[in-house]
Enzyme design. Structure first.
Site, PDB file in Angstrom:
ATOM      1  N   HIS A 406      12.999  23.503  -5.754  1.00  0.00           N
ATOM      2  CA  HIS A 406      12.766  22.184  -6.378  1.00  0.00           C
ATOM      3  C   HIS A 406      12.801  21.030  -5.388  1.00  0.00           C
ATOM      4  O   HIS A 406      12.885  19.882  -5.806  1.00  0.00           O
ATOM      5  CB  HIS A 406      13.831  21.903  -7.439  1.00  0.00           C
ATOM      6  CG  HIS A 406      13.697  22.719  -8.668  1.00  0.00           C
ATOM      7  ND1 HIS A 406      12.992  22.307  -9.768  1.00  0.00           N
ATOM      8  CD2 HIS A 406      14.173  23.937  -8.985  1.00  0.00           C
ATOM      9  CE1 HIS A 406      13.049  23.232 -10.707  1.00  0.00           C
ATOM     10  NE2 HIS A 406      13.765  24.231 -10.249  1.00  0.00           N
ATOM     11  N   LYS A 597      14.985   7.200 -14.264  1.00  0.00           N
ATOM     12  CA  LYS A 597      15.170   8.445 -13.519  1.00  0.00           C
ATOM     13  C   LYS A 597      16.415   8.266 -12.669  1.00  0.00           C
ATOM     14  O   LYS A 597      16.974   7.166 -12.617  1.00  0.00           O
ATOM     15  CB  LYS A 597      13.967   8.736 -12.627  1.00  0.00           C
ATOM     16  CG  LYS A 597      13.498   7.520 -11.778  1.00  0.00           C
ATOM     17  CD  LYS A 597      12.279   7.820 -10.955  1.00  0.00           C
ATOM     18  CE  LYS A 597      11.001   7.841 -11.729  1.00  0.00           C
ATOM     19  NZ  LYS A 597      10.380   9.104 -11.879  1.00  0.00           N
ATOM     20  N   ARG A 598      16.878   9.344 -12.008  1.00  0.00           N
ATOM     21  CA  ARG A 598      18.020   9.180 -11.110  1.00  0.00           C
ATOM     22  C   ARG A 598      17.729   8.080 -10.100  1.00  0.00           C
ATOM     23  O   ARG A 598      16.589   7.832  -9.737  1.00  0.00           O
ATOM     24  CB  ARG A 598      18.274  10.495 -10.349  1.00  0.00           C
ATOM     25  CG  ARG A 598      18.866  11.588 -11.195  1.00  0.00           C
ATOM     26  CD  ARG A 598      20.220  11.232 -11.727  1.00  0.00           C
ATOM     27  NE  ARG A 598      21.227  11.317 -10.692  1.00  0.00           N
ATOM     28  CZ  ARG A 598      22.378  11.969 -10.807  1.00  0.00           C
ATOM     29  NH1 ARG A 598      22.691  12.573 -11.948  1.00  0.00           N
ATOM     30  NH2 ARG A 598      23.244  11.992  -9.829  1.00  0.00           N
ATOM     31  N   LYS A 603      13.015   7.621  -4.560  1.00  0.00           N
ATOM     32  CA  LYS A 603      12.313   7.287  -5.809  1.00  0.00           C
ATOM     33  C   LYS A 603      11.917   5.805  -5.829  1.00  0.00           C
ATOM     34  O   LYS A 603      11.169   5.358  -6.672  1.00  0.00           O
ATOM     35  CB  LYS A 603      13.168   7.637  -7.015  1.00  0.00           C
ATOM     36  CG  LYS A 603      13.388   9.157  -7.149  1.00  0.00           C
ATOM     37  CD  LYS A 603      14.269   9.490  -8.324  1.00  0.00           C
ATOM     38  CE  LYS A 603      14.663  10.954  -8.398  1.00  0.00           C
ATOM     39  NZ  LYS A 603      13.657  11.817  -9.028  1.00  0.00           N
ATOM     40  N   THR A 705       8.953  15.164 -13.938  1.00  0.00           N
ATOM     41  CA  THR A 705       8.529  15.555 -15.282  1.00  0.00           C
ATOM     42  C   THR A 705       8.539  14.338 -16.201  1.00  0.00           C
ATOM     43  O   THR A 705       7.845  14.327 -17.218  1.00  0.00           O
ATOM     44  CB  THR A 705       9.438  16.659 -15.880  1.00  0.00           C
ATOM     45  OG1 THR A 705      10.796  16.316 -15.624  1.00  0.00           O
ATOM     46  CG2 THR A 705       9.123  18.015 -15.294  1.00  0.00           C
ATOM     47  N   LYS A 709       6.020  13.057 -19.436  1.00  0.00           N
ATOM     48  CA  LYS A 709       6.451  12.635 -20.779  1.00  0.00           C
ATOM     49  C   LYS A 709       5.867  11.266 -21.119  1.00  0.00           C
ATOM     50  O   LYS A 709       5.432  11.024 -22.247  1.00  0.00           O
ATOM     51  CB  LYS A 709       7.981  12.582 -20.847  1.00  0.00           C
ATOM     52  CG  LYS A 709       8.615  13.958 -20.718  1.00  0.00           C
ATOM     53  CD  LYS A 709      10.107  13.900 -20.399  1.00  0.00           C
ATOM     54  CE  LYS A 709      10.582  15.242 -19.877  1.00  0.00           C
ATOM     55  NZ  LYS A 709      11.864  15.201 -19.177  1.00  0.00           N
TER      56      LYS A 709
END
Ligand code: IMP
Length: 864
Positions: A406, A597-598, A603, A705, A709
């Protein structure tokens, strides 16, 4: 509200307490005989129903029965909490039949089963999803009529099991949902942590971690298998001996023993009469009291063993910066693996076939390297326990296991100190050394004279403190290794696993992640789901490719109108939640720009934050500016030990405060950081998002992911060419995706040298100004240096994540998004085309790929 902890509230006293004085008693007797209990129909009589009764009546009776008989409460004094529990039991009753049928048919069919091993699961709340998958929503609504409580009230009472950190755990849960829906004979295995991921409070803009005791009030969803225990061992030493045939064998004489107890949670398929199992292990002491201590009067000493053993499943590790070396974490991994492998082998033994047939009946999928110790564990079981020849045992192992990677970040690859492993798992460490010795022989034969390669590929990283490289163990012990999006799978073969790809090219493959359209559309966005069903018919929930039937409707003005109405209502609902949680009321007409998100530097929440500051400055400079109103929402947890991520949360909160309180803004811009992001919070946010921020540095997000969504629910993505964004873009069309930023090659090129973030900053006045404001304390009055580490990392630390380099293109693309949003019908068209293009991203597609290309399992045909 979505996310509040749901402690049962004490009922308010309705009447003053009755006097209990002697005088009072006297009065009573003076008043004549004590009043009799009202002769009513016996309560239990109202709990029964006939088989022919309508389902809604049965559910109503079951609810009444569970509230009274199971939970011991007065049904006529309704409380949302007890009703929620009672309804959960009533729904669970309807699952158990399916579950038993499924389990039996697995035995009767005798087919191969898949075991999905994951240290993390994020299943979300169970009640709403079970009702949806059972197809009993209308019956439940009808059963609740007259109770003054709605289904939504009851659903909000459920504590969410946060047994994972983020994407990896949620993926595991989407995959179980798909396995159940497709009828794949399989199980999920994990740990029932007493404390899941911490609860995040935001206090004065800071993240504060609180313990999340999700099991505090118990869960109606789990079956505790109190009699079904496995023994798990640690420590001790290895004793060699010679068997009666003269072979040297090894026996592990362990020092510590504890028990693993199963907690089974049923995972129902979507309207197919199938329910698979998520088996979570709970650590229990081998014996609660050590009598030796107890008899000598050492009460605490007597309990110590119990406490030490049970702490193994006490808490989920929060994806921290430094996991290696944490003894308890390694213990969790082995505890989980040992119990799981014993359970798998127990089931396999019932077949009575030779051990070499194990891969014909068992496929084990390792979700990341966290369960990779299963490989030496199976070797130990086969070689030491079954006296199997090493080569046969190894071939059996490799044919049984498959590994999903991952991450592309080398620093995220798991390593364990050899010293720690030797101490906790002495026999496993010996086995790992032997696996390594044989493997390196193979490498030496293939690549003669390449000693550097041997060093690079060894399972043991040499150095002052030797480390075991778990990813390498997982690769050589598996028949298939997969990445989670096309780009990611390609990158791992070129970077972190290049040597292994050269050695075993046929092992590497890609399976792009997916998400379940049940929870993440049918359940969380019911109005849109209804509209979609009207448009393309029922069936898209399990055949998501059918959703492409929406595409022609993007040109239909009336359909676009209905689409926009639903989105607006969803935004109003989210607006109320934001208002409750953050005290900020967003304008539902504004562009909802969402990054949830985290929190991680790669990110790039910082990039989003710099854009927010840029918009603020534009409004301050020009209060009359005509701009598309925008609401910028953030949510996500930072690992407690990740100081930079926590500082980013604080900066976002500070900037949001400045935005929301600046009179020049005039309501055209709003920003908020929602505390305690979770699956259930995501279910409220996703249907209301216009613009989905997927802005990781290219090459750093394996798949993502959340991106799927959001697009599935009609959000447009602003994103980099990274992870599954690339495949989303291909599916929805470049014209319906706001792509920006550097590509992987550009990032690597810049990192090789010649990239000067300061020069970039000077080139872009809006960027220079935003950075200047952060650096000089505009957002931290009284603490001008508060955000200095952020500024340093951007300007002087090399800007590893390319925030500065991508800023200009990002802002340009944001301006373009705002321009398109100003035309609601154009936006609606693109939004519809996003949903229509998401057929590929169902987790059903991913699971069918795993089943056919990796596991070799076929779905069971169940007569429902
Ligand atoms: P396990 O597979 O032994 O964990 O048992 C799970 C469930 O499978 C049981 O509760 C039974 O419903 C079913 N089951 C277990 N063993 C058999 C069998 O030999 N034949 C049919 N069903 C079985």
């Amino acid at each position: 509200m979505a996310d509040k902890k749901t402690a049962p509230k004490k009922p308010a006293a309705k009447t003053a307490p009755k006097a209990t004085s002697r005088a009072g008693e006297k009065k009573k007797s003076e008043a004549g005989p004590a009043p009799r209990i009202q002769p009513t129909k016996r309560l239990v009589d109202s709990l029964c129903y006939t088989a022919a009764a309508p389902e809604s009546e049965k559910i109503a009776a079951d609810l009444r029965r569970h509230v009274t008989v199971t939970l011991g409460n007065d049904f006529d004094r309704p409380s949302a909490y007890t009703y929620s529990q009672g309804l959960s039991y009533a729904v669970r009753d309807r699952l158990i039949d399916q579950w038993i049928k499924t389990q039996r048919s697995m035995y009767e069919n005798g087919t191969k089963r898949v075991y999905y091993l994951s240290l993390e699961f994020l299943p979300g709340r169970f009640l709403a999803n079970s009702i949806l998958n059972l197809g009993i929503e209308e019956d439940v609504e009808a059963a609740l009529k007259g109770t003054r409580l709605t289904l939504a009230d009851l659903e909000e009472q459920e504590a969410e099991p946060g047994l994972g950190n983020g994407g990896l755990g949620r993926l595991a849960s989407c995959y179980l949902d798909s396995m159940a829906t497709l009828g794949i004979p399989g199980y999920g295995y994990g740990i029932s942590y007493a404390y899941g991921i911490f609860r995040q409070d935001i206090e004065d803009g800071r993240q504060v971690e609180k313990a999340d005791n999700w099991l505090h009030y118990g869960t109606p969803w789990g079956f505790q298998r109190t009699k079904h225990l496995y023994s798990v061992h640690f420590g001790g030493y290895v004793r060699p001996y010679t068997d009666h045939e003269g072979n040297t064998r090894f026996h592990w004489v362990a020092e510590q023993r504890l028990k693993a107890m199963a907690l089974d949670i049923m995972v129902p398929g979507y309207k197919n009469g199938y329910a698979t199992n998520m088996r979570l292990w709970v650590a229990k002491a081998d014996k609660a009291f050590d009598l030796q201590f107890f008899n000598s009067g050492d009460y605490i000493g007597a309990l110590e063993n119990k406490i030490m053993s049970e702490k193994i499943s006490m808490v989920l590790y929060p994806d921290d910066t430094e996991m290696a070396g944490k003894e308890l974490r390694l213990k969790q991994q082995y505890f989980f693996v040992s119990a799981t492998m014993q359970d798998i082998v127990r089931r396999f033994r019932k077949k009575g076939v030779p051990w070499t047939d194990l891969p014909k009946y068992v496929a084990v999928q390792l979700n990341e390297t966290h369960p990779a110790i299963a490989i030496p564990e199976l070797m130990r079981m086969l070689v030491d326990g079954e006296h199997m020849d090493w080569d046969d045992a190894w071939a059996t192992c490799v044919r049984t296991f498959a590994y999903t990677n991952h991450t592309v970040l080398p620093e995220a690859l798991e390593k364990w100190p050899a010293e720690l492993m030797e101490r906790l798992l002495p026999r496993h460490m010996q086995i790992i050394y032997e696996i390594n010795r044989r493997f390196l022989q193979e490498v030496a034969m293939r690549f003669t004279g390449d000693t550097e390669r041997l060093r690079r590929m060894s399972l043991i990283e040499e150095g002052e403190d030797k480390q075991v490289r778990m990813a390498f163990l997982a690769i050589i012990g598996s028949h298939t290794v997969n990445g989670v999006a096309a780009l990611h799978s390609e990158l791992i073969t070129k970077t972190i696993f290049r040597d292994f790809f050269e050695m075993y090219p046929e092992r590497f493959t890609n399976i792009t992640n997916g998400v379940t359209p049940r929870r993440f559309l049918a359940q969380c966005n019911k109005p849109l789901a209804r509209l979609i069903t009207e448009a393309v018919g029922d069936g898209w929930q399990t055949h998501l490719d059918r959703i492409k039937g929406l595409a022609p409707l993007a040109e239909d003005a009336a359909f676009r109108e209905s689409w926009l109405d639903i989105r607006k209502a969803n935004k109003q609902a989210l607006g109320s939640l934001v208002s409750d949680l953050c005290g900020v009321r967003p304008d539902p007409e504004s562009l909802f720009d969402v990054q949830v998100k985290r929190i991680h530097e790669y990110k790039r929440q910082l990039l989003n934050c710099l854009h927010l500051i840029t918009l603020l400055n534009r409004l301050r400079d020009n209060p009359g500016l005509e701009m598309t109103p925008r609401t910028v929402l953030f949510a996500g947890k930072a690992a407690p030990g990740y100081a930079m991520a926590k500082l980013i949360i604080r900066l976002i909160s500070s900037v949001a405060y400045a935005v929301n309180t600046d009179p020049a803004v005039g309501g055209r811009l709003r920003a908020a950081f929602l505390p305690n992001y979770s699956v259930s919070q995501a279910e409220h946010i996703i249907p209301a998002c216009d613009l989905s921020e997927q802005i990781s540095t290219a090459g750093m997000e394996a798949s993502g992911t959340g991106n799927m969504k959001f697009a599935l629910n009609g959000a447009l993505t602003i994103g980099t060419y990274d992870g599954a964004n690339i495949e989303i873009l291909e599916e929805v069309g470049a014209e319906n995706f706001f792509l920006f930023g550097l590509r992987v090659e550009d990032v690597l090129e810049k990192r090789r040298g010649g990239y000067d973030p300061r020069a970039v900053c000077t080139e872009h006045p809006e960027l220079a100004r935003a950075i200047g404001m952060i650096a000089t304390g505009y957002f931290s009055p009284g603490e001008p240096d508060l955000y200095a580490p952020i500024v340093r990392s951007l300007l002087d630390g090399g800007d590893f994540f390319m925030v500065m380099a991508d800023y200009a293109d990002y802002v340009r693309t944001q301006d373009e998004a705002a321009r398109v949003f100003a035309d609601p019908h154009e936006w609606a068209k693109r939004s519809i085309l996003n949903t229509a293009g998401m057929g590929k991203f169902s987790s059903d597609r991913s699971i069918m790929e795993y089943a056919t290309r990796i596991w070799g399992v076929t779905p069971l045909a169940l007569d429902t």
